[in-house]
Enzyme design. Structure first.
Site, PDB file in Angstrom:
ATOM      1  N   TYR A 227     -39.935  22.747 -52.422  1.00 31.48           N
ATOM      2  CA  TYR A 227     -39.085  23.220 -53.516  1.00 31.48           C
ATOM      3  C   TYR A 227     -38.042  22.179 -53.889  1.00 31.48           C
ATOM      4  O   TYR A 227     -37.624  21.402 -53.040  1.00 31.48           O
ATOM      5  CB  TYR A 227     -38.364  24.516 -53.128  1.00 31.48           C
ATOM      6  CG  TYR A 227     -39.239  25.735 -52.995  1.00 31.48           C
ATOM      7  CD1 TYR A 227     -40.534  25.761 -53.490  1.00 31.48           C
ATOM      8  CD2 TYR A 227     -38.775  26.877 -52.358  1.00 31.48           C
ATOM      9  CE1 TYR A 227     -41.327  26.887 -53.357  1.00 31.48           C
ATOM     10  CE2 TYR A 227     -39.559  28.010 -52.224  1.00 31.48           C
ATOM     11  CZ  TYR A 227     -40.839  28.001 -52.723  1.00 31.48           C
ATOM     12  OH  TYR A 227     -41.623  29.124 -52.588  1.00 31.48           O
TER      13      TYR A 227
ATOM     14  N   GLY B 158     -41.741  36.616 -64.323  1.00 34.31           N
ATOM     15  CA  GLY B 158     -40.878  36.935 -65.461  1.00 34.31           C
ATOM     16  C   GLY B 158     -41.576  37.709 -66.563  1.00 34.31           C
ATOM     17  O   GLY B 158     -40.921  38.231 -67.473  1.00 34.31           O
TER      18      GLY B 158
ATOM     19  N   LEU C 239     -43.027  40.632 -66.507  1.00 30.36           N
ATOM     20  CA  LEU C 239     -42.699  42.059 -66.519  1.00 30.36           C
ATOM     21  C   LEU C 239     -41.309  42.359 -67.070  1.00 30.36           C
ATOM     22  O   LEU C 239     -40.966  43.529 -67.287  1.00 30.36           O
ATOM     23  CB  LEU C 239     -42.856  42.644 -65.113  1.00 30.36           C
ATOM     24  CG  LEU C 239     -44.307  42.911 -64.693  1.00 30.36           C
ATOM     25  CD1 LEU C 239     -44.451  43.020 -63.188  1.00 30.36           C
ATOM     26  CD2 LEU C 239     -44.848  44.163 -65.378  1.00 30.36           C
TER      27      LEU C 239
ATOM     28  N   GLY D 268     -40.645  41.496 -69.987  1.00 32.94           N
ATOM     29  CA  GLY D 268     -40.956  41.724 -71.393  1.00 32.94           C
ATOM     30  C   GLY D 268     -40.666  40.538 -72.292  1.00 32.94           C
ATOM     31  O   GLY D 268     -40.912  40.604 -73.505  1.00 32.94           O
ATOM     32  N   LYS D 269     -40.193  39.443 -71.715  1.00 29.07           N
ATOM     33  CA  LYS D 269     -39.754  38.337 -72.572  1.00 29.07           C
ATOM     34  C   LYS D 269     -40.899  37.605 -73.271  1.00 29.07           C
ATOM     35  O   LYS D 269     -40.668  36.865 -74.224  1.00 29.07           O
ATOM     36  CB  LYS D 269     -38.914  37.335 -71.771  1.00 29.07           C
ATOM     37  CG  LYS D 269     -39.627  36.630 -70.632  1.00 29.07           C
ATOM     38  CD  LYS D 269     -38.622  35.776 -69.866  1.00 29.07           C
ATOM     39  CE  LYS D 269     -39.241  35.113 -68.656  1.00 29.07           C
ATOM     40  NZ  LYS D 269     -38.233  34.349 -67.872  1.00 29.07           N
TER      41      LYS D 269
END
Length: 339
Positions: free
Chosen positions: A53, A223, A225, A227-228
């Protein structure tokens, strides 16, 4: 706060874990500190990172997230935190990481090299849960487990886990540990969400029968879910917007897997359902992923502080039978949105 044990270990963790994979790339250090502070203030005791990461993986990035987490960790009592990290998976797999010049393997050399680097960057003398980021298709699992077992015996690692693994891989590792008297994988970190419920097919059964815990990642479908992506356009600054434009076909395929006709329709229905229950779709998604007996802690993430509270709200929301039945109806109508 409710706590769960990971597998048969002594690791007692909160139902939500804070993931850190954007710290050092799309999230700067100052914002990362704010996110970790907020999570800690809400009672979260479990934090997950990795040597590879932040994402997207780059040779110039690697280790940056662990340095940020390690610096923040100095402001908190070390034993109040359950800290997880990962050794980068093998270059023989689906992805060749830039770590150690693209020659990674889950063998003794790379496991020991990786943990020493992580301990230094995290500025700690032990890691609570050390995980194999994805399996090695070449090195025998017995060799890998022997190396992990040595780290446990040396006190550098308390417990070990795997991730992105299969029912066969987890079972093979578990049986090898039993017969060879080696430390076993207490957890598996796999993708699991409203949009990707495949863990139920086989792996959930393995976890329940063998007391191994799932640590789900991507509970809000990267991300999706939230809705973006449902506006019909890829929003600027978002992960799959960048992935869709990427030159690497594998990266493009990830965007298509997460953002497609089925995932967007399922998301539309979950947004309606969340509204019916007076919660955000993000809260619904996180609550779903932490609902099951085989789950010890769900890994959430945030690029900025403002995104965190909707996920943390799932600490106070439980999915009842009526709501679960409505979720299952959507899942029957739209089978496996992510394939």
């Amino acid at each position: 706060m409710k706590y769960n044990y990971i597998g048969k270990s002594g690791l007692r963790v909160t139902p939500i874990c804070l993931g850190t994979m954007t710290f050092g790339s799309s999230t700067n250090k100052a914002e990362a500190f704010k996110i970790m502070d907020r999570a800690y203030e809400r009672g979260i005791n479990f934090f997950d990172t990795a040597e590879i990461y932040p994402v997207p993986p780059k040779a110039s990035y690697e280790g940056t997230t662990e340095k940020i987490v390690g610096e923040w960790l100095k402001s908190k009592p070390r034993e109040s935190i359950i800290l997880a990290s990962k050794v980068a998976g093998a270059a023989s797999g689906w992805f060749v990481p830039p770590t150690r010049h693209g020659l990674t393997a889950i063998d003794s050399f790379h496991i020991k090299r990786a943990v020493e680097g992580s301990l230094k960057r995290l500025d700690t003398d032990y890691i609570d849960l050390y995980q194999m980021h994805w399996p090695d298709t070449i090195v025998p699992i017995e060799e890998s487990l022997k190396a992990f077992d040595e780290l446990v015996r040396e006190g550098k690692v308390r417990y070990i886990g795997t991730s992105n693994d299969t029912a066969y891989g987890l079972t093979k590792a578990n049986e090898t540990s039993k017969h060879k008297g080696l430390a076993r994988f207490e957890s598996i970190q796999n993708n699991f969400s409203l949009l990707n419920p495949r863990f139920h097919d086989e792996l959930a059964n393995v976890c329940l029968r063998e007391d191994i815990s799932l640590l789900p990642y991507s509970p809000i479908g990267g991300g999706v879910l939230s809705g973006k992506y449902n506006s019909g356009l890829y929003p600027e600054g978002c992960r799959f917007t960048a992935y869709a434009k990427h030159q690497n076909p594998r990266v493009q395929a990830q965007a298509q897997r997460f953002v497609n006709e089925k995932t967007l329709e399922a998301t539309r229905q979950y947004i309606v359902l969340a509204k019916e229950y007076g919660i955000s779709p993000v809260t619904l998604a996180v609550a779903y992923s932490k609902h099951f007996k085989f789950v010890a802690s769900t890994i959430i993430g945030a690029r900025e502080l403002s995104q965190l509270d909707e996920s943390l709200a799932a600490l106070d929301f439980e999915i009842g039978q009526e709501l679960m039945s409505k979720i299952q109806e959507i899942q029957k109508e739209i089978l496996y949105p992510m394939g």
